[in-house]
Motif scaffolding. Structure first.
Motif, PDB file in Angstrom:
ATOM      1  N   LEU A  39       0.821  -1.210   0.000  1.00 10.69           N
ATOM      2  CA  LEU A  39       0.000   0.000   0.000  1.00 10.69           C
ATOM      3  C   LEU A  39       0.856   1.262   0.000  1.00 10.69           C
ATOM      4  CD1 LEU A  39      -2.881  -0.789   2.493  1.00 10.69           C
ATOM      5  CD2 LEU A  39      -3.112  -0.162   0.090  1.00 10.69           C
ATOM      6  N   ARG A  40       2.022   1.200   0.635  1.00 10.55           N
ATOM      7  CA  ARG A  40       2.902   2.370   0.729  1.00 10.55           C
ATOM      8  C   ARG A  40       3.825   2.516  -0.477  1.00 10.55           C
ATOM      9  NH1 ARG A  40       3.004   0.498   6.179  1.00 10.55           N
ATOM     10  NH2 ARG A  40       4.828  -0.767   5.765  1.00 10.55           N
ATOM     11  N   GLU A  41       3.940   1.467  -1.260  1.00 11.29           N
ATOM     12  CA  GLU A  41       4.883   1.453  -2.374  1.00 11.29           C
ATOM     13  C   GLU A  41       4.632   2.614  -3.337  1.00 11.29           C
ATOM     14  OE1 GLU A  41       6.638  -2.334  -4.569  1.00 11.29           O
ATOM     15  OE2 GLU A  41       4.543  -1.950  -5.073  1.00 11.29           O
ATOM     16  N   GLY A  42       5.668   3.420  -3.556  1.00 13.55           N
ATOM     17  CA  GLY A  42       5.583   4.528  -4.495  1.00 13.55           C
ATOM     18  C   GLY A  42       4.843   5.744  -3.973  1.00 13.55           C
ATOM     19  N   VAL A  43       4.475   5.744  -2.698  1.00 11.60           N
ATOM     20  CA  VAL A  43       3.734   6.855  -2.108  1.00 11.60           C
ATOM     21  C   VAL A  43       4.590   7.461  -1.001  1.00 11.60           C
ATOM     22  CG1 VAL A  43       1.616   7.546  -0.932  1.00 11.60           C
ATOM     23  CG2 VAL A  43       1.551   5.684  -2.607  1.00 11.60           C
ATOM     24  N   GLU A  44       4.788   8.751  -1.068  1.00  5.93           N
ATOM     25  CA  GLU A  44       5.562   9.436  -0.034  1.00  5.93           C
ATOM     26  C   GLU A  44       4.787   9.423   1.277  1.00  5.93           C
ATOM     27  OE1 GLU A  44       8.652  11.265   0.018  1.00  5.93           O
ATOM     28  OE2 GLU A  44       8.948  10.038  -1.774  1.00  5.93           O
ATOM     29  N   PRO A  45       5.490   9.323   2.405  1.00  6.20           N
ATOM     30  CA  PRO A  45       4.783   9.458   3.678  1.00  6.20           C
ATOM     31  C   PRO A  45       4.288  10.888   3.857  1.00  6.20           C
ATOM     32  CG  PRO A  45       7.157   9.411   4.034  1.00  6.20           C
ATOM     33  CD  PRO A  45       6.924   9.141   2.569  1.00  6.20           C
ATOM     34  N   ASP A  46       3.356  11.065   4.734  1.00  5.16           N
ATOM     35  CA  ASP A  46       2.943  12.412   5.117  1.00  5.16           C
ATOM     36  C   ASP A  46       3.934  12.863   6.182  1.00  5.16           C
ATOM     37  OD1 ASP A  46       1.820  14.646   6.408  1.00  5.16           O
ATOM     38  OD2 ASP A  46      -0.201  14.028   5.818  1.00  5.16           O
ATOM     39  N   TYR A  47       4.876  13.687   5.790  1.00 10.31           N
ATOM     40  CA  TYR A  47       5.963  14.079   6.687  1.00 10.31           C
ATOM     41  C   TYR A  47       5.465  14.878   7.888  1.00 10.31           C
ATOM     42  CZ  TYR A  47       9.208  12.394   3.171  1.00 10.31           C
ATOM     43  OH  TYR A  47       9.901  11.598   2.298  1.00 10.31           O
ATOM     44  N   SER A  48       4.314  15.508   7.778  1.00 10.65           N
ATOM     45  CA  SER A  48       3.795  16.265   8.923  1.00 10.65           C
ATOM     46  C   SER A  48       3.190  15.349   9.985  1.00 10.65           C
ATOM     47  CB  SER A  48       2.753  17.285   8.457  1.00 10.65           C
ATOM     48  OG  SER A  48       1.587  16.632   7.993  1.00 10.65           O
ATOM     49  N   LEU A  49       2.959  14.077   9.639  1.00  7.20           N
ATOM     50  CA  LEU A  49       2.366  13.115  10.569  1.00  7.20           C
ATOM     51  C   LEU A  49       3.307  11.972  10.919  1.00  7.20           C
ATOM     52  CD1 LEU A  49      -1.149  12.781   8.868  1.00  7.20           C
ATOM     53  CD2 LEU A  49      -0.445  14.411  10.637  1.00  7.20           C
ATOM     54  N   SER A  50       4.453  11.892  10.248  1.00 13.46           N
ATOM     55  CA  SER A  50       5.448  10.831  10.464  1.00 13.46           C
ATOM     56  C   SER A  50       6.602  11.418  11.273  1.00 13.46           C
ATOM     57  CB  SER A  50       5.963  10.319   9.123  1.00 13.46           C
ATOM     58  OG  SER A  50       4.898   9.863   8.318  1.00 13.46           O
ATOM     59  N   PHE A  51       7.070  10.658  12.263  1.00 13.54           N
ATOM     60  CA  PHE A  51       8.059  11.209  13.188  1.00 13.54           C
ATOM     61  C   PHE A  51       9.263  10.298  13.350  1.00 13.54           C
ATOM     62  CE2 PHE A  51       4.136  13.317  14.085  1.00 13.54           C
ATOM     63  CZ  PHE A  51       4.526  14.624  14.314  1.00 13.54           C
ATOM     64  N   VAL A  52      10.361  10.895  13.799  1.00 16.97           N
ATOM     65  CA  VAL A  52      11.562  10.159  14.174  1.00 16.97           C
ATOM     66  C   VAL A  52      11.863  10.468  15.633  1.00 16.97           C
ATOM     67  CG1 VAL A  52      12.553  10.052  11.857  1.00 16.97           C
ATOM     68  CG2 VAL A  52      13.119  11.980  13.344  1.00 16.97           C
ATOM     69  N   ALA A  53      12.533   9.521  16.276  1.00 16.82           N
ATOM     70  CA  ALA A  53      12.966   9.680  17.662  1.00 16.82           C
ATOM     71  C   ALA A  53      14.491   9.666  17.676  1.00 16.82           C
ATOM     72  CB  ALA A  53      12.418   8.546  18.514  1.00 16.82           C
ATOM     73  N   ARG A  54      15.046  10.632  18.371  1.00 19.58           N
ATOM     74  CA  ARG A  54      16.502  10.705  18.497  1.00 19.58           C
ATOM     75  C   ARG A  54      16.891  10.770  19.966  1.00 19.58           C
ATOM     76  NH1 ARG A  54      15.774  13.558  13.703  1.00 19.58           N
ATOM     77  NH2 ARG A  54      17.136  12.870  12.027  1.00 19.58           N
ATOM     78  N   VAL A  55      17.984  10.118  20.251  1.00 20.08           N
ATOM     79  CA  VAL A  55      18.658  10.275  21.531  1.00 20.08           C
ATOM     80  C   VAL A  55      19.989  10.913  21.159  1.00 20.08           C
ATOM     81  CG1 VAL A  55      19.698   9.109  23.501  1.00 20.08           C
ATOM     82  CG2 VAL A  55      17.485   8.326  22.609  1.00 20.08           C
ATOM     83  N   GLY A  56      20.147  12.156  21.540  1.00 19.19           N
ATOM     84  CA  GLY A  56      21.295  12.913  21.038  1.00 19.19           C
ATOM     85  C   GLY A  56      21.133  13.073  19.538  1.00 19.19           C
ATOM     86  N   THR A  57      22.136  12.701  18.792  1.00 19.52           N
ATOM     87  CA  THR A  57      22.060  12.776  17.331  1.00 19.52           C
ATOM     88  C   THR A  57      21.708  11.432  16.696  1.00 19.52           C
ATOM     89  OG1 THR A  57      24.428  12.351  17.126  1.00 19.52           O
ATOM     90  CG2 THR A  57      23.733  14.665  17.237  1.00 19.52           C
ATOM     91  N   LEU A  58      21.557  10.395  17.511  1.00 19.38           N
ATOM     92  CA  LEU A  58      21.300   9.043  17.019  1.00 19.38           C
ATOM     93  C   LEU A  58      19.813   8.823  16.776  1.00 19.38           C
ATOM     94  CD1 LEU A  58      22.480   6.201  16.445  1.00 19.38           C
ATOM     95  CD2 LEU A  58      22.095   5.698  18.869  1.00 19.38           C
ATOM     96  N   LEU A  59      19.442   8.458  15.556  1.00 19.61           N
ATOM     97  CA  LEU A  59      18.068   8.119  15.221  1.00 19.61           C
ATOM     98  C   LEU A  59      17.791   6.723  15.773  1.00 19.61           C
ATOM     99  CD1 LEU A  59      16.126   8.991  12.101  1.00 19.61           C
ATOM    100  CD2 LEU A  59      15.984   6.682  12.964  1.00 19.61           C
ATOM    101  N   VAL A  60      16.861   6.623  16.744  1.00 21.89           N
ATOM    102  CA  VAL A  60      16.591   5.355  17.418  1.00 21.89           C
ATOM    103  C   VAL A  60      15.198   4.812  17.144  1.00 21.89           C
ATOM    104  CG1 VAL A  60      18.282   5.828  19.227  1.00 21.89           C
ATOM    105  CG2 VAL A  60      15.881   6.470  19.575  1.00 21.89           C
ATOM    106  N   GLY A  61      14.363   5.593  16.466  1.00 17.24           N
ATOM    107  CA  GLY A  61      13.020   5.129  16.162  1.00 17.24           C
ATOM    108  C   GLY A  61      12.383   5.978  15.087  1.00 17.24           C
ATOM    109  N   ALA A  62      11.395   5.396  14.422  1.00 14.81           N
ATOM    110  CA  ALA A  62      10.683   6.115  13.367  1.00 14.81           C
ATOM    111  C   ALA A  62       9.331   5.457  13.136  1.00 14.81           C
ATOM    112  CB  ALA A  62      11.488   6.108  12.066  1.00 14.81           C
ATOM    113  N   ASN A  63       8.384   6.268  12.716  1.00 16.01           N
ATOM    114  CA  ASN A  63       7.122   5.729  12.246  1.00 16.01           C
ATOM    115  C   ASN A  63       6.733   6.483  10.988  1.00 16.01           C
ATOM    116  OD1 ASN A  63       6.186   8.187  13.195  1.00 16.01           O
ATOM    117  ND2 ASN A  63       4.438   7.338  14.251  1.00 16.01           N
ATOM    118  N   ARG A  64       5.811   5.899  10.277  1.00 15.63           N
ATOM    119  CA  ARG A  64       5.407   6.477   9.000  1.00 15.63           C
ATOM    120  C   ARG A  64       3.889   6.488   8.944  1.00 15.63           C
ATOM    121  NH1 ARG A  64       7.582   4.469   3.085  1.00 15.63           N
ATOM    122  NH2 ARG A  64       6.233   5.784   1.862  1.00 15.63           N
TER     123      ARG A  64
END
Length: 168
Positions: A39-64
């Motif tokens: 379903l997601r193939e070829g479709v950009e995520p909605d960046y205003s609703l998708s988030f990343v988690a960082r501890v310091g500068t390290l990306l430790v989590g993400a959702n789309r």
């Protein structure tokens, strides 16, 4: 040594390579065969609703979050939700999901679907989709097809067939 705090920020295009590495590590190459990925193939995520988690500068989590349609009704697809194994069980996944749900609600969205484990997502407001109510484009274990109404009654107005929204 100072403790590093968790920071959640909206995803950007610059995060995609790090997110892909995180997803590869967590889910492996078989993830591309799953119906939700199709379903997601070829479709950009909605960046205003998708988030990343960082501890310091390290990306430790993400959702789309990706726009989809349930029949003629607009909806959102949550996933993948990925947390680095070294940082699991710390509430990062739940924080990412809640941030996305809050942002989606504030933006006027009504319905979010995902394929996942009810015991984990239930505490965030997700419930199992009633049998036969929604049909994915490929096989999905009906026990793992979940929804969260951001507007009461949103599932009632959703059509059965889920399909992707084409990029503009």
């Amino acid at each position: 040594m100072a403790a590093l705090s968790l920071v959640l920020t909206p995803q950007t295009v610059d995060d995609l390579a790090a997110i892909e590495r995180l997803d590869e590590h967590a889910f492996g190459p078989g993830r591309f065969a799953r119906s939700a990925y199709r379903l997601r193939e070829g479709v950009e995520p909605d960046y205003s609703l998708s988030f990343v988690a960082r501890v310091g500068t390290l990306l430790v989590g993400a959702n789309r979050i990706t726009a989809i349609r349930c029949g003629e009704a607009p909806a959102l697809l949550l996933g993948p939700l990925t947390v680095d194994p070294a940082f699991r069980s710390g509430g990062i996944g739940e924080a990412l999901v809640q941030k996305s749900l809050d942002a989606a609600r504030a933006a006027g969205h009504a319905l979010v679907l995902l394929v996942g484990d009810l015991p984990y997502y239930e505490k965030m407001g997700f419930r199992r989709v009633p049998p036969g109510k929604i049909t994915f484009i490929g096989p999905v274990d009906p026990e793992r097809l979940l929804y969260c109404e951001l507007v009461e009654g949103a599932l009632d107005s959703a059509g059965a067939k889920v399909r992707r929204v084409r990029a503009r």
